[in-house]
Design an enzyme around this catalytic site. Structure first.
Site, PDB file in Angstrom:
ATOM      1  N   HIS A  69       0.805  -1.065  -0.062  1.00  0.00           N
ATOM      2  CA  HIS A  69      -0.060   0.102  -0.016  1.00  0.00           C
ATOM      3  C   HIS A  69       0.867   1.215  -0.039  1.00  0.00           C
ATOM      4  O   HIS A  69       2.061   1.096   0.430  1.00  0.00           O
ATOM      5  CB  HIS A  69      -0.678   0.141   1.234  1.00  0.00           C
ATOM      6  CG  HIS A  69       0.032   0.113   2.591  1.00  0.00           C
ATOM      7  ND1 HIS A  69       0.441  -0.894   3.259  1.00  0.00           N
ATOM      8  CD2 HIS A  69       0.512   1.409   3.197  1.00  0.00           C
ATOM      9  CE1 HIS A  69       1.310  -0.235   4.321  1.00  0.00           C
ATOM     10  NE2 HIS A  69       0.941   1.039   4.150  1.00  0.00           N
ATOM     11  N   HIS A 153       5.304   6.563  -1.160  1.00  0.00           N
ATOM     12  CA  HIS A 153       6.106   5.036  -1.429  1.00  0.00           C
ATOM     13  C   HIS A 153       5.419   3.993  -1.122  1.00  0.00           C
ATOM     14  O   HIS A 153       4.154   4.042  -0.310  1.00  0.00           O
ATOM     15  CB  HIS A 153       7.173   5.163  -0.343  1.00  0.00           C
ATOM     16  CG  HIS A 153       6.927   5.021   0.905  1.00  0.00           C
ATOM     17  ND1 HIS A 153       6.272   6.078   1.766  1.00  0.00           N
ATOM     18  CD2 HIS A 153       6.866   3.978   1.697  1.00  0.00           C
ATOM     19  CE1 HIS A 153       6.065   5.582   2.891  1.00  0.00           C
ATOM     20  NE2 HIS A 153       6.273   4.424   2.852  1.00  0.00           N
TER      21      HIS A 153
HETATM   22  O1  ACK Z   1       5.121   1.538   4.927  1.00  0.00           O
HETATM   23  P1  ACK Z   1       4.225   2.608   5.619  1.00  0.00           P
HETATM   24  O2  ACK Z   1       3.954   3.802   4.804  1.00  0.00           O
HETATM   25  O3  ACK Z   1       4.696   2.939   7.008  1.00  0.00           O
HETATM   26  O4  ACK Z   1       2.917   1.818   6.032  1.00  0.00           O
HETATM   27  C1  ACK Z   1       2.943   1.802   7.315  1.00  0.00           C
HETATM   28  C2  ACK Z   1       1.707   2.182   8.125  1.00  0.00           C
HETATM   29  O5  ACK Z   1       1.674   3.374   8.532  1.00  0.00           O
HETATM   30  C3  ACK Z   1       1.218   1.298   9.357  1.00  0.00           C
HETATM   31  O6  ACK Z   1       2.362   1.175  10.327  1.00  0.00           O
HETATM   32  C4  ACK Z   1       2.987   3.806   8.289  1.00  0.00           C
HETATM   33  N1  ACK Z   1       3.376   4.466   9.383  1.00  0.00           N
HETATM   34  C5  ACK Z   1       3.628   4.052  10.836  1.00  0.00           C
HETATM   35  N2  ACK Z   1       3.797   5.147  11.334  1.00  0.00           N
HETATM   36  C6  ACK Z   1       3.925   6.267  10.628  1.00  0.00           C
HETATM   37  C7  ACK Z   1       4.045   7.764  10.890  1.00  0.00           C
HETATM   38  N3  ACK Z   1       4.422   8.223  12.363  1.00  0.00           N
HETATM   39  N4  ACK Z   1       3.913   8.591   9.808  1.00  0.00           N
HETATM   40  C8  ACK Z   1       3.555   8.351   8.681  1.00  0.00           C
HETATM   41  N5  ACK Z   1       3.426   6.910   8.523  1.00  0.00           N
HETATM   42  C9  ACK Z   1       3.568   6.079   9.340  1.00  0.00           C
HETATM   43  C10 ACK Z   1       4.001   2.529   7.909  1.00  0.00           C
END
Ligand code: ACK
Length: 222
Positions: A69, A153
């Site tokens: 995703h 990303h």
């Molecule tokens: O790979 P990602 O984009 O990085 O998808 C996961 C998703 O949310 C579930 O954990 C993203 N994620 C986790 N913490 C944060 C944060 N503080 N800011 C932005 N994205 C985050 C993580």
């Protein structure tokens, strides 16, 4: 109250349809396999291993992190800053459940993460939080001066002990270097496009033909 907070998801994002998930995983695996064999990569292997002489198997080095995703907003069930405002954004409500075509324009690898850069369209940017890049400022100081959507990303894998939030930060770091005028070292033209090394284990493969990935805008609860 607590019930209202329950209805806000862990995060919103575009979820790649399953057929394209397989394709992207295969492309990423092939890339890691090829990168592993390149002399240029072996030359910088200590970026990954910490010691000379040690080999690294990149396909083993990274672990997949579930469904592919592109996060738009990490809400943490309403606890994250701006989560409630995001849910109320009319674009979020209007587009919820709609399918989009994401353009995956590059693959990148660092000692922490492997991911795909997503190049968002004007329409897709309506779902992008205005402060997504700025929020990364403590990790990547130049992040706030990068264009909106720079952080977009798909996480393809993380090294042991690394959280997926790192993938977007690694991407921002590479884009910040580019913005500062560091062109990186063009290592070679691969079948998929030019491969550039940015030092400290940071590799970027720009896709000559971006991967078109159909994806549903939705949310995730654990
Ligand atoms: O790979 P990602 O984009 O990085 O998808 C996961 C998703 O949310 C579930 O954990 C993203 N994620 C986790 N913490 C944060 C944060 N503080 N800011 C932005 N994205 C985050 C993580």
């Amino acid at each position: 109250g607590p019930l209202e907070e329950m209805s806000i998801p862990l995060y919103f994002g575009w979820f790649l349809l399953s057929s394209v998930q397989d394709k992207v995983r295969c492309t990423s695996m092939d890339f890691l396999k090829t990168l592993d064999t390149l002399e240029a990569f072996k030359k910088h292997m200590t970026d990954f291993t910490g010691k000379a002489e040690k080999e690294v198997d990149l396909e083993q080095y990274f672990q997949g992190k579930g469904t592919l995703h592109c996060t738009t907003k990490f809400c943490n069930y309403g606890k994250a800053e701006g989560a409630k405002e995001y849910v109320q954004n009319p674009a979020v409500q209007d587009f919820y459940g709609s399918t989009f075509e994401l353009s995956l324009s590059a693959l990148f690898v660092t000692p922490r993460t492997v991911g795909a850069r997503v190049s968002l369209t004007e329409e897709q940017l309506k779902l992008w939080p205005a402060d997504a890049e700025k929020e990364a400022e403590s990790a990547v100081p130049a992040a706030a001066s990068l264009p909106l959507g720079s952080r977009a990303h798909v996480t393809l894998g993380c090294a042991e002990g690394v959280e997926p939030v790192q993938t977007g930060l690694d991407l921002l770091q590479i884009l910040a270097l580019q913005q500062e005028g560091q062109q990186g070292e063009l290592v070679e033209e691969m079948e998929l496009g030019p491969l550039t090394y940015y030092g400290e284990g940071r590799w970027l493969l720009s896709l000559r033909e971006p991967i078109c990935a159909p994806a549903c805008f939705s949310s995730f609860y654990k």
